[in-house]
Design a protein around this motif. Structure first.
Motif, PDB file in Angstrom:
ATOM      1  N   GLN A 172      52.625  45.000  48.808  1.00 24.55           N
ATOM      2  CA  GLN A 172      52.060  45.173  47.476  1.00 24.55           C
ATOM      3  C   GLN A 172      50.545  45.018  47.547  1.00 24.55           C
ATOM      4  OE1 GLN A 172      53.875  42.561  44.675  1.00 24.55           O
ATOM      5  NE2 GLN A 172      53.640  43.986  42.970  1.00 24.55           N
ATOM      6  N   ILE A 202      49.264  45.286  41.852  1.00 28.64           N
ATOM      7  CA  ILE A 202      49.485  44.058  41.087  1.00 28.64           C
ATOM      8  C   ILE A 202      48.717  44.100  39.772  1.00 28.64           C
ATOM      9  CG2 ILE A 202      49.262  41.549  41.124  1.00 28.64           C
ATOM     10  CD1 ILE A 202      49.380  41.717  44.180  1.00 28.64           C
ATOM     11  N   SER A 256      56.959  35.284  45.547  1.00 34.41           N
ATOM     12  CA  SER A 256      56.934  36.657  45.047  1.00 34.41           C
ATOM     13  C   SER A 256      57.878  37.566  45.815  1.00 34.41           C
ATOM     14  CB  SER A 256      55.507  37.207  45.128  1.00 34.41           C
ATOM     15  OG  SER A 256      54.611  36.400  44.376  1.00 34.41           O
ATOM     16  N   SER A 289      53.465  40.210  49.600  1.00 36.67           N
ATOM     17  CA  SER A 289      52.687  39.987  48.370  1.00 36.67           C
ATOM     18  C   SER A 289      51.605  38.941  48.641  1.00 36.67           C
ATOM     19  CB  SER A 289      53.608  39.529  47.237  1.00 36.67           C
ATOM     20  OG  SER A 289      54.622  40.468  46.991  1.00 36.67           O
ATOM     21  N   LYS A 295      48.803  38.621  46.073  1.00 40.70           N
ATOM     22  CA  LYS A 295      49.167  38.488  44.654  1.00 40.70           C
ATOM     23  C   LYS A 295      48.635  37.209  44.032  1.00 40.70           C
ATOM     24  CE  LYS A 295      53.051  38.897  41.485  1.00 40.70           C
ATOM     25  NZ  LYS A 295      54.502  39.131  41.328  1.00 40.70           N
TER      26      LYS A 295
END
Length: 496
Positions: A16, A21, A235, A149, A152
């Motif tokens: 990601q 995000i 996450s 992630s 994030k």
């Protein structure tokens, strides 16, 4: 079947990116969680690392588990009873520093808790709990999924300042904290005045609070990637875990006869060796300490290595040997696995008998107890391997249960204190000719109470007095809060 994957073609969800995000609206609860995890990262770098093996490590992992539970609850993920039990076990083992004074054991306990939490994350994403692909899932949960992630957390932390409503709420929170300061200080002083133990703990805690100095800057710097990794593990539960396609994996191409021929000679040697050891144990008289020492110590650690090698050999032939239809094991594979396991159990039994003879004559030490513990653990694993050849059950689940119980003995059984008590009792009963007080230094705070009891029983020696003086200085040197434990508290009361 199309939704499942082969072990040889494990697919990983895409990483990601920051842009991905930012496109999705981040809830306030997730932004707050990101800041809490960052604070935990600082607790790890400033306290847990500085006071390695102390209770700060336990506080860190226990808090991480609570934050993770709240996070999972907020995501409304389905949690099974088995996953809840695994979470409780991890939380219990995080409390090991409160019951164990061994920094080495507490380090192993922290590593065990970390693995359990990370593994729990991938099972919440759909991986089978203690399934046959347990090892692959563990590797994925540690080295892959937290990085999916990884960025994030930073986005979530900065998102808390976006929007007028959130900025206003932050202002109100800061105002509330300012109002809480005088009330909290007043209550704390009243509680400190009412109890001396609470007062000492609060004073020690105050001395351990981070001071404004340049040393905090690198700690904050290193806390950032640690907290990003931990938040990334949270996450990762949003992404489906890799599955495994049914059927025989491609790596099972080893012709069975190759494995059988390779294992047969060592089995013959093992049987011959076991026979010789049995004749020595029951046929020889070992009278002197030196003969006991030579007989018990010679080859003991080599036997430990042989037992581990045999376990790997069994894993190799079980993993790579060709199977029959429907993934059934050939009868010969089962027979050779049982034979090799039985031979290993015989080697472990002779090694343990030799070690118990050694302990009975010369007493316990940490090394003797740890190696004996490891051999017993291996014996239990080989027993499970034998049972698995006749029954179908979750192998890794049984291994985890056995390891958790055995490791729990080390973490919560005050092994260091029990060693000192055994040696003293054996000396008082006449089993041991002397007490090796020099070993008490290795046992640390757990040996305080047994040493004081020994002195009060009338035993007098300069070495014992020297140990008590040394442990008093050690108690003054080691931080009383960071290295607080129940055995140390009991020892402090005994010294008084």
């Amino acid at each position: 079947m199309e939704n499942e994957l082969n072990l040889n073609e494990i697919q990983t969800p895409p990483v990601q990116t920051v842009n991905d995000i930012e496109k999705s609206k981040i809830p306030l609860s997730e932004a707050i969680t990101a800041w809490i995890v960052f604070a935990l990262g600082f607790v790890f770098t400033h306290f847990a690392v500085r006071y390695a093996g102390g209770i700060w490590g336990g506080i860190f992992w226990f808090s991480y588990g609570i934050v993770g539970a709240v996070c999972i609850k907020a995501k409304k993920l389905k949690v099974s009873r088995a996953q809840l039990i695994l979470f409780i076990i991890a939380e219990v083992f995080s409390l090991s520093p409160f019951f164990c004074t061994s920094q080495f054991i507490n380090f192993l306990s922290a590593s065990f808790v970390c693995l359990m939490f990370l593994y729990l994350m991938i099972t919440l994403s759909g991986a089978e709990l203690f399934g046959k692909h347990f090892v692959v899932n563990i590797l994925q949960s540690v080295f892959v999924r937290p990085f999916l992630s990884f960025a994030k957390e930073l986005v979530c932390m900065t998102s808390i300042f976006k929007g007028k409503k959130r900025a206003k709420n932050i202002l109100f929170v800061l105002l509330g904290l300012v109002c809480a300061v005088p009330l909290t200080v007043a209550v704390a002083f009243l509680l400190m005045s009412s109890d001396d133990i609470f007062e000492n703990l609060m004073l020690d805690l105050g001395r351990n609070l981070p001071r404004i100095s340049f040393t905090i800057i690198p700690e904050i710097f290193f806390a950032i990637p640690i907290s990003m990794y931990l938040f990334g593990a949270f996450s990762s539960t949003e992404k489906p875990s890799p599955a495994v396609r049914m059927g025989e994996p491609d790596y099972r191409g080893l012709p069975p006869v190759v494995g059988y021929v390779a294992v047969s000679p060592i089995c013959a040697f093992y049987l011959f060796y076991i026979g010789i050891q049995i004749s020595r144990i029951f046929g020889e008289t070992l009278s002197s300490d030196s003969s006991y020492s030579d007989f018990a110590r010679r080859g003991f650690f080599e036997l430990c290595v042989i037992a581990v090698i045999n376990l790997f050999v069994i894993m190799i032939i079980q993993t790579f040997t060709k199977r029959l239809a429907d993934d059934k094991k050939p009868v010969a594979l089962r027979v050779y696995t049982v034979l090799l396991s039985v031979c290993t159990l015989g080697i472990i039994a002779t090694a343990l008998v030799k070690m118990f003879m050694y302990i009975n004559r010369l007493g316990m030490t940490l090394l003797r107890v740890y190696t004996s513990w490891f051999m017993i653990l291996l014996a239990l694993i080989f027993i499970i391997v034998i049972i698995m050849q006749f029954m179908d059950f979750r192998f890794w689940k049984a291994i985890f249960a056995v390891f958790a119980v055995m490791f729990g003995i080390l973490c919560f059984g005050d092994v260091d204190g029990q060693i000192a008590r055994y040696n003293i009792t054996a000396y008082q009963n006449g089993t041991l000719e002397k007490v090796d007080v020099g070993e008490f230094y290795e046992l640390g705070f757990s040996a305080i109470e047994p040493a004081v009891d020994l002195k009060e029983s009338g035993y007098s020696s300069e070495q014992l007095d020297s140990f008590l003086e040394h442990i008093k200085s050690e108690d003054d040197f080691y931080d009383k809060f960071a290295y607080f434990s129940i055995p140390r508290m009991i020892g402090q009361n005994a010294l008084k």
